[in-house]
Design a protein around this motif. Structure first.
Motif, mmCIF file in Angstrom:
data_model
loop_
_atom_site.group_PDB
_atom_site.id
_atom_site.type_symbol
_atom_site.label_atom_id
_atom_site.label_comp_id
_atom_site.label_asym_id
_atom_site.label_seq_id
_atom_site.Cartn_x
_atom_site.Cartn_y
_atom_site.Cartn_z
ATOM 1 N N SER A 160 0.829 -1.208 0.000
ATOM 2 C CA SER A 160 0.000 0.000 0.000
ATOM 3 C C SER A 160 0.861 1.254 0.000
ATOM 4 C CB SER A 160 -0.919 -0.008 1.220
ATOM 5 O OG SER A 160 -1.655 1.197 1.303
ATOM 6 N N ASP A 161 1.904 1.253 0.796
ATOM 7 C CA ASP A 161 2.793 2.412 0.865
ATOM 8 C C ASP A 161 3.544 2.615 -0.453
ATOM 9 O OD1 ASP A 161 2.018 2.927 3.441
ATOM 10 O OD2 ASP A 161 3.735 1.925 4.373
ATOM 11 N N ARG A 175 2.374 1.865 -3.401
ATOM 12 C CA ARG A 175 1.405 2.455 -4.338
ATOM 13 C C ARG A 175 1.259 3.950 -4.086
ATOM 14 N NH1 ARG A 175 -1.235 -2.532 -3.388
ATOM 15 N NH2 ARG A 175 -2.557 -1.619 -1.747
ATOM 16 N N ARG A 176 1.258 4.311 -2.814
ATOM 17 C CA ARG A 176 1.164 5.738 -2.496
ATOM 18 C C ARG A 176 2.382 6.496 -3.018
ATOM 19 N NH1 ARG A 176 1.197 8.593 3.514
ATOM 20 N NH2 ARG A 176 1.054 10.743 2.728
ATOM 21 N N SER A 232 2.399 7.165 -6.720
ATOM 22 C CA SER A 232 1.474 8.204 -7.175
ATOM 23 C C SER A 232 2.050 9.611 -7.004
ATOM 24 C CB SER A 232 0.152 8.107 -6.411
ATOM 25 O OG SER A 232 0.323 8.521 -5.061
ATOM 26 N N ILE A 233 3.182 9.725 -6.304
ATOM 27 C CA ILE A 233 3.810 11.029 -6.073
ATOM 28 C C ILE A 233 4.884 11.264 -7.126
ATOM 29 C CG2 ILE A 233 5.132 12.410 -4.420
ATOM 30 C CD1 ILE A 233 3.891 10.701 -2.182
ATOM 31 N N LYS A 241 8.485 12.501 -2.199
ATOM 32 C CA LYS A 241 8.553 11.080 -1.848
ATOM 33 C C LYS A 241 9.437 10.883 -0.618
ATOM 34 C CE LYS A 241 8.277 9.159 -6.567
ATOM 35 N NZ LYS A 241 7.186 8.187 -6.570
ATOM 36 N N VAL A 266 7.728 12.121 2.534
ATOM 37 C CA VAL A 266 6.665 11.205 2.963
ATOM 38 C C VAL A 266 7.281 9.985 3.645
ATOM 39 C CG1 VAL A 266 4.889 9.610 2.118
ATOM 40 C CG2 VAL A 266 4.934 11.968 1.300
ATOM 41 N N GLU A 307 6.155 10.194 7.426
ATOM 42 C CA GLU A 307 4.892 9.476 7.560
ATOM 43 C C GLU A 307 5.025 7.955 7.524
ATOM 44 O OE1 GLU A 307 1.755 11.087 5.068
ATOM 45 O OE2 GLU A 307 2.884 12.940 4.825
ATOM 46 N N LEU A 308 5.837 7.433 6.629
ATOM 47 C CA LEU A 308 5.874 5.986 6.445
ATOM 48 C C LEU A 308 6.842 5.278 7.378
ATOM 49 C CD1 LEU A 308 5.658 5.708 2.548
ATOM 50 C CD2 LEU A 308 3.813 5.883 4.237
#
Length: 229
Positions: free
Chosen positions: A42-43, A45-46, A49-50, A56, A59, A63-64
């Motif tokens: 999931s991460d 894929r996120r 998308s950036i 990136k 993030v 966040e990740l």
């Protein structure tokens, strides 16, 4: 944000799963590992998308990566060397985010157990670590900043027996040479840069070698003169 109880459970579960897997085997089927693999997908894929590389990295950093801290701690504490794509991916991301100490924590374990990177990275783990650390060090040096020479030296030692392209190992020696020069050790700097040139004639260190040799000769001449007075 995870509660302290959730964090404790994740760490303990990761430690137990890693301890129960055979060395060189797989963690596939372990519930905590499967959950983290799903999160990783999931991460990814996120991140895909950036568009902005800078975004990136931010993030990943903010966040990740914090979401994997407890899993990583548990996996390293209980690990017996089973292949772990979550660990190795987090290791790569930590370098991207500038957390070199955190990446080294995983690299020591992963290299000791001859782990591999997930398929999308398409290169050996030792090569990736050597090149990523060398590139990061050279980038900092180009900006006039410093890089932790002990970390780079440890990576060089951890990957010393690995088979990799000469150009990659040349980068390591080039970076170590520049760091030694920053620290005032001209002899070590010259040795590293000469080794980089041996490994890769296009390493871009010829002028640096000439400059260091000239400085060394001048110092030698001054010392000789001083000894006669």
């Amino acid at each position: 944000m995870k509660s302290p109880a959730q964090r404790h459970y994740e760490r303990v579960s990761a430690e137990q799963a890693a301890a129960s897997a055979a060395p060189g085997g797989s963690l596939a089927g372990a519930s905590v590992y499967e959950l983290m693999l799903a999160k990783l997908a999931s991460d990814r894929r996120r991140l895909k998308s950036i568009q902005s590389i800078e975004r990136k990295i931010e993030v990943k950093r903010a966040e990740l990566l914090p979401e994997y801290v407890d899993y990583v701690a548990g996996a390293l504490a209980g690990g017996r060397g089973a292949q772990d794509d979550v660990l190795t991916t987090v290791m790569i991301w930590r370098v991207d985010a500038g957390d070199f100490a955190g990446a080294l924590d995983i690299a020591r374990y992963a290299l000791a157990h001859r782990m591999t990177l997930p398929d999308q990275y398409d290169r050996p783990l030792a090569t990736a670590k050597a090149e990523e650390f060398a590139d990061a060090a050279l980038a900092e040096i180009r900006k006039g900043a410093t890089f932790d020479g002990a970390q780079l030296d440890e990576i060089a030692q951890l990957t010393a027996s690995a088979d990799m392209h000469d150009q990659v190992r040349a980068k390591l020696h080039k970076a170590l040479g520049y760091i030694a020069e920053q620290g005032g050790d001209g002899k070590a700097a010259l040795e590293h840069l000469c080794r980089a040139l041996e490994l890769d004639p296009r390493a871009g260190v010829k002028q640096d070698i000439a400059r260091l040799e000239k400085a060394g000769n001048a110092t030698g001449a001054v010392n000789t003169a001083a000894g006669r007075t």
